[in-house]
Design a protein around this motif. Structure first.
Motif, PDB file in Angstrom:
ATOM      1  N   SER A   2     -21.954  14.566  17.765  1.00  0.00           N
ATOM      2  CA  SER A   2     -20.366  13.900  18.207  1.00  0.00           C
ATOM      3  C   SER A   2     -20.175  12.437  17.704  1.00  0.00           C
ATOM      4  O   SER A   2     -19.248  11.981  17.692  1.00  0.00           O
ATOM      5  CB  SER A   2     -19.948  14.195  19.786  1.00  0.00           C
ATOM      6  N   ARG A  22     -20.501  11.694  14.607  1.00  0.00           N
ATOM      7  CA  ARG A  22     -20.099  11.715  13.158  1.00  0.00           C
ATOM      8  C   ARG A  22     -18.848  11.514  13.088  1.00  0.00           C
ATOM      9  O   ARG A  22     -18.063  11.996  14.157  1.00  0.00           O
ATOM     10  CB  ARG A  22     -20.584  12.933  12.491  1.00  0.00           C
ATOM     11  N   SER A  39     -22.559  25.205  19.871  1.00  0.00           N
ATOM     12  CA  SER A  39     -21.922  24.291  19.079  1.00  0.00           C
ATOM     13  C   SER A  39     -23.466  23.254  18.937  1.00  0.00           C
ATOM     14  O   SER A  39     -23.881  22.966  19.871  1.00  0.00           O
ATOM     15  CB  SER A  39     -21.129  23.518  19.896  1.00  0.00           C
ATOM     16  N   ARG A  60     -14.978  23.920  12.516  1.00  0.00           N
ATOM     17  CA  ARG A  60     -15.446  22.448  12.055  1.00  0.00           C
ATOM     18  C   ARG A  60     -16.573  22.136  12.844  1.00  0.00           C
ATOM     19  O   ARG A  60     -17.573  21.556  12.302  1.00  0.00           O
ATOM     20  CB  ARG A  60     -14.150  21.420  12.399  1.00  0.00           C
ATOM     21  N   ASP A  61     -16.693  22.306  14.073  1.00  0.00           N
ATOM     22  CA  ASP A  61     -17.693  22.048  14.862  1.00  0.00           C
ATOM     23  C   ASP A  61     -18.964  22.710  14.760  1.00  0.00           C
ATOM     24  O   ASP A  61     -20.186  21.982  14.368  1.00  0.00           O
ATOM     25  CB  ASP A  61     -17.183  22.518  16.315  1.00  0.00           C
ATOM     26  N   ALA A  90     -22.860  20.430  17.163  1.00  0.00           N
ATOM     27  CA  ALA A  90     -22.305  19.176  16.326  1.00  0.00           C
ATOM     28  C   ALA A  90     -22.745  17.616  17.073  1.00  0.00           C
ATOM     29  O   ALA A  90     -23.207  17.763  18.299  1.00  0.00           O
ATOM     30  CB  ALA A  90     -20.821  19.119  16.649  1.00  0.00           C
ATOM     31  N   GLN A 119     -11.409  12.146   9.257  1.00  0.00           N
ATOM     32  CA  GLN A 119     -11.467  12.649  10.745  1.00  0.00           C
ATOM     33  C   GLN A 119     -10.028  13.164  10.614  1.00  0.00           C
ATOM     34  O   GLN A 119      -9.114  12.428  10.533  1.00  0.00           O
ATOM     35  CB  GLN A 119     -11.559  11.416  11.520  1.00  0.00           C
ATOM     36  N   ASP A 137     -16.469  14.405  12.979  1.00  0.00           N
ATOM     37  CA  ASP A 137     -16.531  15.532  14.090  1.00  0.00           C
ATOM     38  C   ASP A 137     -15.421  14.967  15.333  1.00  0.00           C
ATOM     39  O   ASP A 137     -15.138  15.819  16.031  1.00  0.00           O
ATOM     40  CB  ASP A 137     -17.868  15.410  14.709  1.00  0.00           C
ATOM     41  N   ASP A 197     -14.874  18.720   4.741  1.00  0.00           N
ATOM     42  CA  ASP A 197     -15.599  17.869   5.800  1.00  0.00           C
ATOM     43  C   ASP A 197     -15.334  16.522   5.263  1.00  0.00           C
ATOM     44  O   ASP A 197     -16.207  15.660   5.082  1.00  0.00           O
ATOM     45  CB  ASP A 197     -17.157  18.408   5.506  1.00  0.00           C
ATOM     46  N   SER A 233     -20.467  21.487  11.135  1.00  0.00           N
ATOM     47  CA  SER A 233     -20.715  19.848  11.223  1.00  0.00           C
ATOM     48  C   SER A 233     -21.850  19.413  10.254  1.00  0.00           C
ATOM     49  O   SER A 233     -22.869  20.027  10.473  1.00  0.00           O
ATOM     50  CB  SER A 233     -20.959  19.375  12.561  1.00  0.00           C
TER      51      SER A 233
END
Ligand code: ARE
Length: 468
Positions: free
Chosen positions: A27, A29, A23, A386-387, A25, A326, A32, A323, A390
């Motif tokens: 975090s 964002r 990962s 999704r992660d 990502a 949330q 995310d 994307d 990202s």
């Protein structure tokens, strides 16, 4: 989302190890983070589920209204506030505090559904914390002068939903409408919200936000800590009080995406949801909390609900694959009439419990079954997808009669069969490099060869590929 390998289910650990993925990502964002509305889950049950939620990479839980309310067997009594004491169908103040702490220990934050636009409808009696009330009279808290006296309609109720004046000064569903323009009313609302923040709450769903004038929302917000998050319920349809108008206060629920997901999967027409910001009801990605359904839309037919389990799961996968916004997952109980809720003889919600997997797959959903949609098979893997993707844009969208597909930058590929008909030998051209990819949902390998993804997709099946 705080999704780490440690938190993955054992199965997914195997899947990701195979894929050689890690990962990366960011975090911070907005997109995310992932939340879940645990509709009418009581505080004890949420506290128990928070370990699972934290492990699943879910960042926050939206709790139903926790303040004192009218008594009754219907689910919606919680939306008729009698006082701001924390004593409700969901539990006591001390149970609420335990929930906030237990979930916080698992990295799961609490958002509260804040009913601040109105108090009760036409009943009188004793609230869930013992307060005697009648419409417009709530002990020391509010009296008649604290409510709008709408003269624009004969019965004081909203008649013209396109009139901002009526929407904000007349009564929604016959509910006593607070004069939020008055300093004394604002101070009481601020006191309630601040008391929740003092207990560790991160943010609020502002119920019926479009029925509160913007200036009033601004004034309330100005008296509270700047760190509080707001997700406002602004249902599109009132010019002058559309989702776009409330962005200065905070975030907005993305009803429009829910409606589009419903149209894709119920009409069985593949298209990429339109998330451009050129309309007053499609708000920017970084301020929109998207969902497949909520407690209103699952009852009013505007969104997909658990009675179409395969569509509900596929729509959730698509929401997580995009994307935009949330995502807020939705978890609820089966019902057989609008008003009904699983309660005990004192009107308290029964404990919610999940089996290992979601009960959404049961052939018949007996009323009161806790559906645990947040435990659907593909949810954890789609949060992981999704992660992984990202910040990568949605590119190369393609549609056939039955399949919608797109890429996520140069690493991810998503496709979903939007119909209830199995499709075999589906071929989709892609700009992704040839090679072996892992389908996060099934855990199986799929090869991209000659710029083509070739796969079978049974009814409402989705695949979410990441290069191995
Ligand atoms: C209940 C009874 C009513 C009765 C009332 C008072 O059902 O018959 O008049 O009590 O005695 C929830 C339930 C209601 C319940 C209410 C109070 O859904 O059934 O009423 O609690 O207990 C508009 C609003 C939007 C609102 C929806 C429902 O803009 O804010 O209507 N949604 C929130 C919550 C609801 C909640 C309330 C507000 C009240 O999510 O769960 O009600 O706190 C167009 C318009 C929209 C409009 C929509 C209605 O699209 O543009 O603005 O939404 O139609 O479908």
């Amino acid at each position: 989302m705080r999704f780490t390998l440690k938190q993955l289910t054992l199965a997914l650990i195997g899947v990701l190890a195979l894929a050689g993925c890690s990962s990366d990502a960011d975090s911070d964002r907005f997109e995310d983070q992932v939340g879940v509305q645990m509709f009418l889950w009581n505080f004890n049950s949420i506290a128990q589920e928070c370990e699972y939620l934290g492990d699943a990479g879910i960042d926050w839980v939206l709790v139903s209204p926790p303040q004192e309310h009218i008594q009754g067997e219907q689910w919606w009594v919680g939306y008729q506030a009698v006082s701001y004491q924390l004593e409700s169908q969901l539990g006591t103040k001390s149970e609420f505090e335990t929930m906030v702490k237990t979930c916080g220990d698992q990295g799961v934050e609490i958002y509260v559904d804040a009913v601040i636009n109105h108090m009760t409808g036409n009943s009188e009696g004793v609230g869930t914390a013992g307060t005697e009330y009648a419409k417009y009279e709530y002990g020391d808290l509010y009296t008649r002068a604290d409510f709008h006296a709408c003269t624009q309609t004969l019965d004081s109720q909203i008649a013209d939903w396109t009139s901002v004046a009526q929407v904000q000064e007349c009564e929604l569903l016959n509910l006593a409408d607070l004069r939020t323009e008055d300093e004394s009313v604002r101070a009481k609302i601020v006191g309630y919200l601040q008391s929740l923040v003092d207990l560790g709450v991160t943010g609020f769903r502002i119920d019926a936000a479009k029925h509160i004038a913007l200036a009033d929302m601004e004034a309330i917000k100005a008296k509270l800590p700047a760190t509080i998050k707001y997700i406002q319920e602004v249902v599109p349809g009132t010019p002058g009080a559309e989702p776009l108008d409330y962005l200065g206060i905070g975030d907005i629920f993305g009803f429009d995406l829910a409606y589009q997901l419903a149209s894709i999967f119920t009409q069985q027409v593949a298209y990429l949801p339109d998330t451009s910001t050129e309309s007053p009801w499609v708000t920017p990605s970084n301020q929109t909390v998207v969902m497949v359904s909520n407690h209103d839309t699952e009852r009013n037919g505007q969104a997909i609900n658990y009675s179409q389990p395969a569509q509900f799961e596929a729509a959730t996968a698509l929401m997580l694959a995009l994307d935009y916004g949330q995502p807020m997952l939705y978890s609820s109980f089966a019902f057989d009439s609008y008003d009904w809720a699983p309660k005990d003889e004192n009107g308290r919600m029964l404990d919610a419990k999940c089996a290992q997997s979601s009960a959404i797959y049961f052939a018949n959903h007996e009323a009161g079954t806790w559906l645990c949609q947040h435990r659907m098979n593909s949810v954890n893997s789609m949060i992981a997808f999704r992660d992984e993707t990202s910040g990568k844009p949605v590119t190369n969208p393609q549609t056939s009669d039955s399949v919608l597909s797109f890429e996520r930058g140069d690493i991810g590929f998503f496709a979903v069969n939007v119909t209830t008909v199995d499709q075999s030998g589906v071929e989709i051209s892609t700009g992704l490099a040839d090679g072996k990819y892992l389908d996060f949902i099934s855990g199986k390998e799929i090869e991209i060869l000659g710029g083509v993804v070739k796969t079978d997709l049974v009814a409402n099946q989705a695949i979410a590929l990441i290069r191995r």
